[in-house]
Each structure stands twice: as C-alpha cells, then as structure tokens.
Write a protein that holds these residues in place. Structure first.
Motif, PDB file in Angstrom:
ATOM      1  N   GLY A 112      27.230  25.455 -21.640  1.00  0.00           N
ATOM      2  CA  GLY A 112      26.109  25.375 -20.710  1.00  0.00           C
ATOM      3  C   GLY A 112      25.468  23.996 -20.736  1.00  0.00           C
ATOM      4  N   THR A 113      25.051  23.537 -19.556  1.00  0.00           N
ATOM      5  CA  THR A 113      24.471  22.205 -19.452  1.00  0.00           C
ATOM      6  C   THR A 113      22.964  22.232 -19.204  1.00  0.00           C
ATOM      7  OG1 THR A 113      25.011  22.151 -17.087  1.00  0.00           O
ATOM      8  CG2 THR A 113      26.616  21.190 -18.618  1.00  0.00           C
ATOM      9  N   SER A 114      22.398  23.427 -19.079  1.00  0.00           N
ATOM     10  CA  SER A 114      20.952  23.543 -18.895  1.00  0.00           C
ATOM     11  C   SER A 114      20.471  24.826 -19.554  1.00  0.00           C
ATOM     12  CB  SER A 114      20.574  23.550 -17.412  1.00  0.00           C
ATOM     13  OG  SER A 114      20.922  24.780 -16.807  1.00  0.00           O
ATOM     14  N   VAL A 115      19.213  24.832 -19.974  1.00  0.00           N
ATOM     15  CA  VAL A 115      18.640  26.030 -20.584  1.00  0.00           C
ATOM     16  C   VAL A 115      18.657  27.183 -19.589  1.00  0.00           C
ATOM     17  CG1 VAL A 115      16.506  27.051 -21.477  1.00  0.00           C
ATOM     18  CG2 VAL A 115      17.224  24.786 -22.253  1.00  0.00           C
ATOM     19  N   ASP A 116      18.324  26.917 -18.335  1.00  0.00           N
ATOM     20  CA  ASP A 116      18.283  27.977 -17.328  1.00  0.00           C
ATOM     21  C   ASP A 116      19.647  28.649 -17.171  1.00  0.00           C
ATOM     22  OD1 ASP A 116      15.606  27.603 -16.815  1.00  0.00           O
ATOM     23  OD2 ASP A 116      15.939  26.244 -15.124  1.00  0.00           O
ATOM     24  N   ALA A 117      20.711  27.858 -17.143  1.00  0.00           N
ATOM     25  CA  ALA A 117      22.052  28.414 -16.973  1.00  0.00           C
ATOM     26  C   ALA A 117      22.449  29.253 -18.178  1.00  0.00           C
ATOM     27  CB  ALA A 117      23.056  27.290 -16.750  1.00  0.00           C
ATOM     28  N   VAL A 118      22.179  28.751 -19.373  1.00  0.00           N
ATOM     29  CA  VAL A 118      22.505  29.487 -20.594  1.00  0.00           C
ATOM     30  C   VAL A 118      21.715  30.791 -20.651  1.00  0.00           C
ATOM     31  CG1 VAL A 118      22.320  29.448 -23.112  1.00  0.00           C
ATOM     32  CG2 VAL A 118      23.181  27.448 -21.898  1.00  0.00           C
ATOM     33  N   TRP A 119      20.432  30.725 -20.317  1.00  0.00           N
ATOM     34  CA  TRP A 119      19.576  31.905 -20.388  1.00  0.00           C
ATOM     35  C   TRP A 119      20.021  32.972 -19.376  1.00  0.00           C
ATOM     36  CZ3 TRP A 119      16.724  34.251 -23.653  1.00  0.00           C
ATOM     37  CH2 TRP A 119      15.768  35.194 -23.257  1.00  0.00           C
ATOM     38  N   THR A 120      20.335  32.573 -18.174  1.00  0.00           N
ATOM     39  CA  THR A 120      20.792  33.522 -17.149  1.00  0.00           C
ATOM     40  C   THR A 120      22.063  34.230 -17.599  1.00  0.00           C
ATOM     41  OG1 THR A 120      19.807  32.231 -15.355  1.00  0.00           O
ATOM     42  CG2 THR A 120      21.564  33.759 -14.757  1.00  0.00           C
ATOM     43  N   GLN A 121      23.007  33.466 -18.126  1.00  0.00           N
ATOM     44  CA  GLN A 121      24.249  34.038 -18.627  1.00  0.00           C
ATOM     45  C   GLN A 121      23.987  35.011 -19.766  1.00  0.00           C
ATOM     46  OE1 GLN A 121      27.466  33.970 -17.900  1.00  0.00           O
ATOM     47  NE2 GLN A 121      28.173  34.983 -19.774  1.00  0.00           N
ATOM     48  N   HIS A 122      23.102  34.624 -20.667  1.00  0.00           N
ATOM     49  CA  HIS A 122      22.833  35.457 -21.834  1.00  0.00           C
ATOM     50  C   HIS A 122      22.118  36.754 -21.450  1.00  0.00           C
ATOM     51  CE1 HIS A 122      22.531  36.235 -26.075  1.00  0.00           C
ATOM     52  NE2 HIS A 122      21.228  36.403 -25.992  1.00  0.00           N
ATOM     53  N   CYS A 123      21.169  36.677 -20.538  1.00  0.00           N
ATOM     54  CA  CYS A 123      20.462  37.885 -20.102  1.00  0.00           C
ATOM     55  C   CYS A 123      21.430  38.900 -19.496  1.00  0.00           C
ATOM     56  CB  CYS A 123      19.375  37.526 -19.084  1.00  0.00           C
ATOM     57  SG  CYS A 123      17.919  36.723 -19.793  1.00  0.00           S
ATOM     58  N   ALA A 124      22.367  38.413 -18.710  1.00  0.00           N
ATOM     59  CA  ALA A 124      23.348  39.307 -18.096  1.00  0.00           C
ATOM     60  C   ALA A 124      24.210  39.982 -19.156  1.00  0.00           C
ATOM     61  CB  ALA A 124      24.224  38.526 -17.113  1.00  0.00           C
ATOM     62  N   GLN A 125      24.588  39.232 -20.184  1.00  0.00           N
ATOM     63  CA  GLN A 125      25.431  39.796 -21.240  1.00  0.00           C
ATOM     64  C   GLN A 125      24.668  40.830 -22.061  1.00  0.00           C
ATOM     65  OE1 GLN A 125      28.915  39.134 -21.905  1.00  0.00           O
ATOM     66  NE2 GLN A 125      28.349  41.090 -22.827  1.00  0.00           N
ATOM     67  N   MET A 126      23.398  40.551 -22.385  1.00  0.00           N
ATOM     68  CA  MET A 126      22.618  41.517 -23.154  1.00  0.00           C
ATOM     69  C   MET A 126      22.357  42.785 -22.344  1.00  0.00           C
ATOM     70  SD  MET A 126      22.232  40.345 -26.209  1.00  0.00           S
ATOM     71  CE  MET A 126      23.916  39.697 -25.970  1.00  0.00           C
ATOM     72  N   ALA A 127      22.192  42.648 -21.028  1.00  0.00           N
ATOM     73  CA  ALA A 127      22.003  43.831 -20.176  1.00  0.00           C
ATOM     74  C   ALA A 127      23.236  44.724 -20.219  1.00  0.00           C
ATOM     75  CB  ALA A 127      21.706  43.393 -18.745  1.00  0.00           C
ATOM     76  N   ALA A 128      24.413  44.113 -20.348  1.00  0.00           N
ATOM     77  CA  ALA A 128      25.646  44.897 -20.436  1.00  0.00           C
ATOM     78  C   ALA A 128      25.677  45.754 -21.691  1.00  0.00           C
ATOM     79  CB  ALA A 128      26.855  43.952 -20.411  1.00  0.00           C
ATOM     80  N   PHE A 129      24.929  45.364 -22.724  1.00  0.00           N
ATOM     81  CA  PHE A 129      24.837  46.160 -23.944  1.00  0.00           C
ATOM     82  C   PHE A 129      23.707  47.191 -23.879  1.00  0.00           C
ATOM     83  CE2 PHE A 129      27.058  42.492 -25.952  1.00  0.00           C
ATOM     84  CZ  PHE A 129      28.067  43.189 -26.603  1.00  0.00           C
TER      85      PHE A 129
ATOM     86  N   LEU B 187       9.204  26.601 -26.836  1.00  0.00           N
ATOM     87  CA  LEU B 187      10.104  27.016 -25.765  1.00  0.00           C
ATOM     88  C   LEU B 187      10.053  28.532 -25.701  1.00  0.00           C
ATOM     89  CD1 LEU B 187      12.347  26.614 -23.669  1.00  0.00           C
ATOM     90  CD2 LEU B 187      13.996  26.601 -25.562  1.00  0.00           C
ATOM     91  N   ILE B 188       9.568  29.070 -24.603  1.00  0.00           N
ATOM     92  CA  ILE B 188       9.474  30.516 -24.425  1.00  0.00           C
ATOM     93  C   ILE B 188      10.263  30.884 -23.179  1.00  0.00           C
ATOM     94  CG2 ILE B 188       7.950  32.475 -23.990  1.00  0.00           C
ATOM     95  CD1 ILE B 188       5.789  31.026 -25.572  1.00  0.00           C
ATOM     96  N   LEU B 189      11.218  31.794 -23.347  1.00  0.00           N
ATOM     97  CA  LEU B 189      12.067  32.256 -22.249  1.00  0.00           C
ATOM     98  C   LEU B 189      11.973  33.767 -22.156  1.00  0.00           C
ATOM     99  CD1 LEU B 189      15.273  30.170 -23.119  1.00  0.00           C
ATOM    100  CD2 LEU B 189      13.507  29.565 -21.439  1.00  0.00           C
ATOM    101  N   SER B 190      11.942  34.295 -20.942  1.00  0.00           N
ATOM    102  CA  SER B 190      11.863  35.744 -20.781  1.00  0.00           C
ATOM    103  C   SER B 190      12.293  36.153 -19.379  1.00  0.00           C
ATOM    104  CB  SER B 190      10.435  36.230 -21.030  1.00  0.00           C
ATOM    105  OG  SER B 190      10.348  37.637 -20.865  1.00  0.00           O
ATOM    106  N   ASN B 191      12.861  37.354 -19.276  1.00  0.00           N
ATOM    107  CA  ASN B 191      13.126  37.952 -17.968  1.00  0.00           C
ATOM    108  C   ASN B 191      12.305  39.218 -17.788  1.00  0.00           C
ATOM    109  OD1 ASN B 191      14.501  39.557 -19.791  1.00  0.00           O
ATOM    110  ND2 ASN B 191      16.318  39.824 -18.513  1.00  0.00           N
ATOM    111  N   HIS B 192      11.225  39.362 -18.565  1.00  0.00           N
ATOM    112  CA  HIS B 192      10.291  40.460 -18.393  1.00  0.00           C
ATOM    113  C   HIS B 192       9.556  40.311 -17.064  1.00  0.00           C
ATOM    114  CE1 HIS B 192      10.060  42.873 -22.127  1.00  0.00           C
ATOM    115  NE2 HIS B 192      10.507  41.776 -22.722  1.00  0.00           N
ATOM    116  N   ASP B 193       8.916  41.373 -16.642  1.00  0.00           N
ATOM    117  CA  ASP B 193       8.034  41.331 -15.486  1.00  0.00           C
ATOM    118  C   ASP B 193       7.051  40.169 -15.688  1.00  0.00           C
ATOM    119  OD1 ASP B 193       5.652  41.802 -13.860  1.00  0.00           O
ATOM    120  OD2 ASP B 193       6.457  43.808 -13.481  1.00  0.00           O
ATOM    121  N   PRO B 194       6.905  39.278 -14.702  1.00  0.00           N
ATOM    122  CA  PRO B 194       5.990  38.141 -14.870  1.00  0.00           C
ATOM    123  C   PRO B 194       4.569  38.562 -15.239  1.00  0.00           C
ATOM    124  CG  PRO B 194       7.373  37.814 -12.943  1.00  0.00           C
ATOM    125  CD  PRO B 194       7.630  39.210 -13.417  1.00  0.00           C
ATOM    126  N   ASP B 195       4.116  39.706 -14.720  1.00  0.00           N
ATOM    127  CA  ASP B 195       2.769  40.171 -15.062  1.00  0.00           C
ATOM    128  C   ASP B 195       2.673  40.518 -16.543  1.00  0.00           C
ATOM    129  OD1 ASP B 195       1.884  39.871 -12.477  1.00  0.00           O
ATOM    130  OD2 ASP B 195       2.252  41.957 -11.909  1.00  0.00           O
TER     131      ASP B 195
END
Length: 248
Positions: free
Chosen positions: A12-29, A54-62
């Motif tokens: 991965g060349t950006s944090v956003d790309a790595v995070w998006t990929q990782h979220c999808a993989q964890m959802a598969a579990f 550095l804080i990353l999340s795909n939770h509801d923004p609220d």
C-alpha cells in the motif's frame, strides 16, 4: 487469503488505501467496525494530544465524533487494558465494556454510547512498542447480531491469522505519512530536515540559496503547520508523521 491480504497491505502506498483494504478483510471475518489509534507522542494520559495521534475508524461518524469529543478514549476500559498489555483480548474478559446495565443503574458514558450504536461484542488488540511513549491498539467490533460467543468461536478458528493481519496493518500505516496531518511544503520539509541535522539558519541559507528572512518564514510556517511552539517540536512532530527524514 492471508498471504494475498498481507501482500496488499505491505504494498500500500497510502494510509487510506491500506485502511480500506484492511476494513474489508476484517469484515469478511465478522468484524465490520474498527477503531485504530497510534501515537509516538503518548503520555501518562494515554494518547496525549489527539492532534499528534493517528486515529482511523469506519464506525458511524456520529459515534466517532462523540467518542472523541467526550474524551472517552481516556476512560474506555479496552484502551486501559491495551495500554498495560500486549496481544489480543475478548471483550468478555474486559470488565466495564459490556453494554448490559445492572439493577437499572445508569450506564457509564462509554457503555451508554456503545449501547446506543449497537456495539455489543468484539476484540481488542494491543501493539506493544518498546519505544518510550509509543502506544497503539485496535478494537474490532462484531457485526450486528453477532454475540461475544459467536466472535469467540471465530477467534478460536482464526485468531492467530487476524492478529497477524492487524500487526502487519499497524506496521504498514506507521511507516506512511499520516492522512490527516497538516502537510508541509517541499521547502518547509527541507528546512526542517536541515535543522534536524544540526544546521544553523545562516548555514541553511547557504545550503538552499535563500535569504535569512525567507528561511525564518519557512520555519515559522512549518511550526504553524505542525501546531508546534518551537522548531525542535516541529521537527519531532514532522518526523513522527513521516513527513521528513531524520537520522534516528
């Protein structure tokens, strides 16, 4: 699946790309909401200044806005466990993280917020770092309808694999420029790097072929971008955010 995911993470060349990929993989579990945090400027009060973490999340923004605005990061029992531990832990074993009230008593703020947003079961992984003041952790929330027993079963079958994936994600994103950091210009990075190498302002003027007033302006703007009170602090923060190269 594991090898393919790991290869995508490390390339991965950006944090956003790595995070998006990782979220999808964890959802598969079965973990569809993640909350990750890391700082190399932590202090006795957990992450320290959130601007330096550095804080990353795909939770509801609220949910995330309230979690951060109400400073629940400092009182969340899973974070308190992670600060003192290394490895992974089922939320079943973390007192105070369950969302069930007892005897009608008012819930603590973190439990009340979790109940409101349907956060009922999950795992937390701590990334222990021997470097002083470094701290990182990720909380994996089970998808709606998943019980802690369900997740414990998934972990029994795939826990080691999940931990490995998260550790590689953590190591990858900490080597990439933070996505939300205030970006330094090319010239601001250059003058900070010269300062980091011990050069004085007159020496930097010669090295980059600019007047002293211009160099001082670049340093002032760099301090402002890094929300730093001193140039030394700006160098430290820019280095932590992987915006400049320093000899370490």
């Amino acid at each position: 699946m594991t090898l393919d995911h790991l290869q995508k993470l490390v390339s991965g060349t950006s944090v956003d790309a790595v995070w998006t990929q990782h979220c999808a993989q964890m959802a598969a579990f079965g973990f569809d909401r993640l909350l990750y945090g890391y700082s190399r400027l932590a202090n006795a009060a957990s992450f320290g200044d959130r601007q330096d973490a550095l804080i990353l999340s795909n939770h509801d923004p609220d949910y995330l806005d309230r979690y951060l605005a109400e400073d629940l990061l400092r009182t969340d029992p899973v974070i308190q466990w992670a600060e003192a531990s290394d490895g992974a832990l089922s939320w079943r074993e973390i007192a105070g993280h369950d969302v069930a009230g007892s005897n009608g008593a008012a819930l603590p703020p973190i439990q009340a917020l979790n109940r409101e947003f349907g956060i009922a079961a999950g795992y937390t992984i701590s990334f222990r770092n021997l470097a002083h003041r470094a701290f990182g952790a990720i909380s994996l929330t089970g998808a709606p309808g998943q019980t802690q027993q369900d997740l414990d079963g998934i972990w029994a079958a795939h826990g080691a694999e999940i931990v490995l994936m998260n550790r590689v994600m953590h190591l990858t994103v900490t080597k990439l420029p933070a996505p939300d950091s205030n970006r330094l210009t090319k010239r601001q990075r250059e003058v900070l790097e010269w300062v980091a190498q011990g050069k004085t302002i007159p020496e930097i003027c010669v090295l980059i072929g600019r007047k002293q007033a211009t160099v001082e302006k670049h340093l002032r703007l760099a301090r402002e971008a890094m929300n730093a009170q001193t140039t030394a602090q700006a160098v430290l923060k820019a280095s932590v955010q992987n915006q400049i190269f320093t000899y370490r």
